[in-house]
Design a protein around this motif. Structure first.
Motif, PDB file in Angstrom:
ATOM      1  N   GLN A   1       2.063 -14.085  92.679  1.00 48.21           N
ATOM      2  CA  GLN A   1       1.847 -12.650  93.265  1.00 48.21           C
ATOM      3  C   GLN A   1       3.062 -12.030  93.921  1.00 48.21           C
ATOM      4  OE1 GLN A   1      -0.877 -13.266  96.692  1.00 48.21           O
ATOM      5  NE2 GLN A   1      -1.057 -11.011  96.926  1.00 48.21           N
ATOM      6  N   ALA A   2       4.104 -12.692  94.477  1.00 48.89           N
ATOM      7  CA  ALA A   2       5.374 -12.109  94.731  1.00 48.89           C
ATOM      8  C   ALA A   2       6.167 -11.528  93.464  1.00 48.89           C
ATOM      9  CB  ALA A   2       6.194 -13.187  95.294  1.00 48.89           C
ATOM     10  N   LYS A   3       6.164 -12.105  92.413  1.00 48.82           N
ATOM     11  CA  LYS A   3       6.914 -11.419  91.185  1.00 48.82           C
ATOM     12  C   LYS A   3       6.175 -10.341  90.670  1.00 48.82           C
ATOM     13  CE  LYS A   3       8.701 -15.897  89.549  1.00 48.82           C
ATOM     14  NZ  LYS A   3       8.824 -16.673  88.254  1.00 48.82           N
ATOM     15  N   SER A   4       4.751 -10.046  91.002  1.00 45.24           N
ATOM     16  CA  SER A   4       4.145  -9.118  90.192  1.00 45.24           C
ATOM     17  C   SER A   4       4.167  -7.695  91.303  1.00 45.24           C
ATOM     18  CB  SER A   4       2.821  -9.324  90.253  1.00 45.24           C
ATOM     19  OG  SER A   4       2.107  -9.717  91.810  1.00 45.24           O
ATOM     20  N   GLU A   5       4.586  -7.900  92.554  1.00 45.11           N
ATOM     21  CA  GLU A   5       4.898  -6.695  93.581  1.00 45.11           C
ATOM     22  C   GLU A   5       6.074  -6.081  93.466  1.00 45.11           C
ATOM     23  OE1 GLU A   5       4.121  -8.214  97.666  1.00 45.11           O
ATOM     24  OE2 GLU A   5       1.957  -8.604  97.128  1.00 45.11           O
ATOM     25  N   LYS A   6       6.204  -4.982  93.318  1.00 41.16           N
ATOM     26  CA  LYS A   6       7.601  -4.038  93.150  1.00 41.16           C
ATOM     27  C   LYS A   6       8.209  -3.952  94.552  1.00 41.16           C
ATOM     28  CE  LYS A   6       5.680  -0.874  89.736  1.00 41.16           C
ATOM     29  NZ  LYS A   6       5.474   0.184  89.130  1.00 41.16           N
ATOM     30  N   ASP A   7       9.657  -4.208  94.369  1.00 43.27           N
ATOM     31  CA  ASP A   7      10.286  -3.945  95.512  1.00 43.27           C
ATOM     32  C   ASP A   7      10.471  -2.626  96.142  1.00 43.27           C
ATOM     33  OD1 ASP A   7      11.114  -6.805  95.416  1.00 43.27           O
ATOM     34  OD2 ASP A   7      12.838  -6.379  94.065  1.00 43.27           O
ATOM     35  N   VAL A   8      10.774  -2.687  97.671  1.00 44.51           N
ATOM     36  CA  VAL A   8      10.696  -1.095  98.158  1.00 44.51           C
ATOM     37  C   VAL A   8      12.147  -0.729  97.549  1.00 44.51           C
ATOM     38  CG1 VAL A   8      10.778   0.005 100.406  1.00 44.51           C
ATOM     39  CG2 VAL A   8       9.538  -2.138 100.198  1.00 44.51           C
ATOM     40  N   GLU A   9      11.944   0.786  97.149  1.00 42.35           N
ATOM     41  CA  GLU A   9      13.224   1.332  96.787  1.00 42.35           C
ATOM     42  C   GLU A   9      14.121   1.785  97.706  1.00 42.35           C
ATOM     43  OE1 GLU A   9      12.046   4.448  94.252  1.00 42.35           O
ATOM     44  OE2 GLU A   9      11.029   3.169  92.897  1.00 42.35           O
ATOM     45  N   ASP A  10      15.338   1.665  97.748  1.00 43.78           N
ATOM     46  CA  ASP A  10      16.390   2.165  98.692  1.00 43.78           C
ATOM     47  C   ASP A  10      16.154   3.760  98.551  1.00 43.78           C
ATOM     48  OD1 ASP A  10      16.829  -0.244  99.453  1.00 43.78           O
ATOM     49  OD2 ASP A  10      18.665  -0.291  98.034  1.00 43.78           O
ATOM     50  N   ARG A  11      16.543   4.026 100.015  1.00 46.37           N
ATOM     51  CA  ARG A  11      16.621   5.734 100.058  1.00 46.37           C
ATOM     52  C   ARG A  11      17.865   6.097  99.288  1.00 46.37           C
ATOM     53  NH1 ARG A  11      14.843   6.945 106.207  1.00 46.37           N
ATOM     54  NH2 ARG A  11      12.630   6.256 106.210  1.00 46.37           N
ATOM     55  N   VAL A  12      18.972   5.430  99.583  1.00 45.82           N
ATOM     56  CA  VAL A  12      20.332   5.699  98.835  1.00 45.82           C
ATOM     57  C   VAL A  12      20.685   4.626  97.874  1.00 45.82           C
ATOM     58  CG1 VAL A  12      22.671   6.184  99.255  1.00 45.82           C
ATOM     59  CG2 VAL A  12      20.993   6.899 100.990  1.00 45.82           C
ATOM     60  N   PRO A  13      20.585   4.932  96.640  1.00 47.15           N
ATOM     61  CA  PRO A  13      20.833   4.058  95.631  1.00 47.15           C
ATOM     62  C   PRO A  13      21.941   3.134  95.754  1.00 47.15           C
ATOM     63  CG  PRO A  13      19.926   6.195  94.636  1.00 47.15           C
ATOM     64  CD  PRO A  13      20.510   6.120  96.220  1.00 47.15           C
ATOM     65  N   TYR A  14      22.054   2.105  95.542  1.00 48.91           N
ATOM     66  CA  TYR A  14      23.385   1.104  95.636  1.00 48.91           C
ATOM     67  C   TYR A  14      24.202   1.294  94.580  1.00 48.91           C
ATOM     68  CZ  TYR A  14      26.203  -2.853  95.860  1.00 48.91           C
ATOM     69  OH  TYR A  14      27.437  -3.694  95.701  1.00 48.91           O
ATOM     70  N   LYS A  15      25.760   1.353  94.960  1.00 46.86           N
ATOM     71  CA  LYS A  15      26.710   1.688  93.995  1.00 46.86           C
ATOM     72  C   LYS A  15      27.691   0.850  94.726  1.00 46.86           C
ATOM     73  CE  LYS A  15      25.591   6.369  92.360  1.00 46.86           C
ATOM     74  NZ  LYS A  15      26.035   7.759  92.088  1.00 46.86           N
ATOM     75  N   SER A  16      28.302   0.190  93.638  1.00 46.33           N
ATOM     76  CA  SER A  16      29.494  -0.860  94.013  1.00 46.33           C
ATOM     77  C   SER A  16      30.666  -0.300  94.349  1.00 46.33           C
ATOM     78  CB  SER A  16      29.788  -1.591  92.634  1.00 46.33           C
ATOM     79  OG  SER A  16      30.796  -2.627  92.921  1.00 46.33           O
ATOM     80  N   GLY A  17      31.283  -0.527  95.597  1.00 46.53           N
ATOM     81  CA  GLY A  17      32.403  -0.041  95.983  1.00 46.53           C
ATOM     82  C   GLY A  17      32.220   1.322  97.073  1.00 46.53           C
ATOM     83  N   GLN A  18      30.959   1.768  97.172  1.00 40.21           N
ATOM     84  CA  GLN A  18      30.604   2.870  97.980  1.00 40.21           C
ATOM     85  C   GLN A  18      29.677   2.502  99.008  1.00 40.21           C
ATOM     86  OE1 GLN A  18      28.070   5.766  95.805  1.00 40.21           O
ATOM     87  NE2 GLN A  18      27.931   7.248  97.548  1.00 40.21           N
TER      88      GLN A  18
END
Length: 380
Positions: free
Chosen positions: A77-94
């Motif tokens: 059940q945990a795998k089937s649920e989608k993660d909450v999307e971040d408001r600001v996308p993650y980028k490495s070094g930013q």
């Protein structure tokens, strides 16, 4: 529902006193038993949950409990649920969010070696211009106007003045030796060293110069001139002297007020004073505050009030330890039977005895007021 309807309802319940509960339960249907079960909730922590609550599940059991299947179900059940999307996308070094920046004046020196000239004081432009060309005499006068001299205590102010006077005297001597006009006037100075001082120990208790032996003799001889005796704050009275004073109160008929606060009285003296209160017929005010009397001594004094009809004021607060609810309850019982105490000095720790004692003291004050009014009417 009105009050009359409530009383009539309770009267109607009297007919159910003789009803047999077992017979009523035997005649209940299955639906009525289930309804009665849902209404009952035995609040007993010793009973298991299965006995305290009825089964409210109508579904048939699917099988025994399997821990492995439950874990697999939760994982899927945990795998089937989608993660909450971040408001600001993650980028490495930013960096995301607000970045902290140090203030402009935060890089000032933290040690005590920084010069006063390096610190820039920002203020009113006219004030800065006026203080720029001010002499030391002007600054001293300005400090007096602002009240900065009040920041020093008397000893520090005196030390500063002495230092200033010594400097001026030295300059005058140098001017006499070198000739007039050889030294330039440097203006007013206030350059004394602020020294610390040890505060003086003050005695908070006023001194009592009473001659205890003479006062004891007056009480024993029933001196009519001695109507008030103040022995407060005398710490070194011998116990035999206090016992003799208590025994002399048995037959004394002139002493009205006796104050023995902060005299290191103990339970032995309290018991002797209790016997004296029981026999004395003249004493109206007794003060025993701030001593080392425990609950045993307080009980002896309160027990004597049952046979005393002249004492109107008693103060026994601030003793060695707290009295406890039993002693305070007994004090309230004594005040209920005593009709003469109108002033009682004791800080009760428990609300019950405190409320009762206040009610009885109000009753006694009302009795005294009615007697005073009746005597005034008779005199008129």
């Amino acid at each position: 529902m009105t009050t009359a309807q409530g009383f009539s309802l309770y009267k109607d319940l009297d007919k159910y006193k003789d009803v047999d509960i077992d017979d009523l339960l035997e005649n209940l249907t299955e639906a009525e038993v289930l309804e009665l079960e849902s209404m009952l909730d035995p609040d007993n922590a010793l009973l298991p949950a299965s006995d305290r609550m009825r089964n409210q599940t109508d579904k048939e059991p699917t099988g025994p409990f399997d821990r492995q299947k439950l874990q697999e179900f939760l994982e899927n059940q945990a795998k089937s649920e989608k993660d909450v999307e971040d408001r600001v996308p993650y980028k490495s070094g930013q960096k995301r969010g607000k970045v902290w920046k140090a203030k402009a004046n935060a890089d000032m020196k933290k040690n005590g070696n920084a010069n006063a000239d390096e610190i820039e004081v920002q203020g009113d432009a006219e004030m800065e211009e006026a203080l720029k060309d001010a002499t030391e005499e002007d600054l001293v006068e300005l400090a007096g106007i602002l009240g900065l001299h009040s920041m020093l205590n008397q000893d520090q102010y005196y030390a500063a003045n002495v230092h200033t006077q010594a400097v001026e005297l030295n300059e005058n001597l140098r001017e006499l030796v070198a000739g007039p006009g050889s030294l330039q006037d440097e203006g007013a100075k206030f350059s004394g060293i602020s020294k610390c001082f040890v505060p003086k120990a003050l005695n908070l208790e006023p001194e009592n110069n009473l001659d205890v032996d003479k006062a004891l003799k007056q009480v024993q001889e029933n001196d009519p001139e001695l109507t008030s005796l103040n022995m407060n704050n005398i710490k070194n009275i011998p116990i035999p002297t206090l016992i003799s004073l208590s025994e002399a109160l048995h037959k004394n008929t002139h002493l009205k007020t006796l104050s023995m606060a902060s005299t290191r009285l103990n339970d032995r003296i309290a018991k002797a004073l209790g016997e004296a209160i029981e026999a004395n017929t003249a004493l109206t005010c007794l003060n025993l505050e701030s001593n080392f009397i425990t609950g045993t001594g307080i009980l002896a004094i309160m027990k004597a009030l049952l046979n005393n009809e002249t004492l109107s004021e008693l103060r026994i607060a601030n003793q060695r330890s707290s009295l406890g609810v039993k002693v305070e309850s007994y004090i309230a019982e004594v005040l209920e039977k005593n009709k003469t105490i109108v002033k009682f000095g004791l800080a009760f720790d428990h609300a019950g005895p405190r409320g009762k004692a206040n009610n009885f003291l109000m009753r006694n004050n009302e009795i005294v007021r009615k007697k005073r009014v009746s005597n005034r009417v008779e005199n008129q």
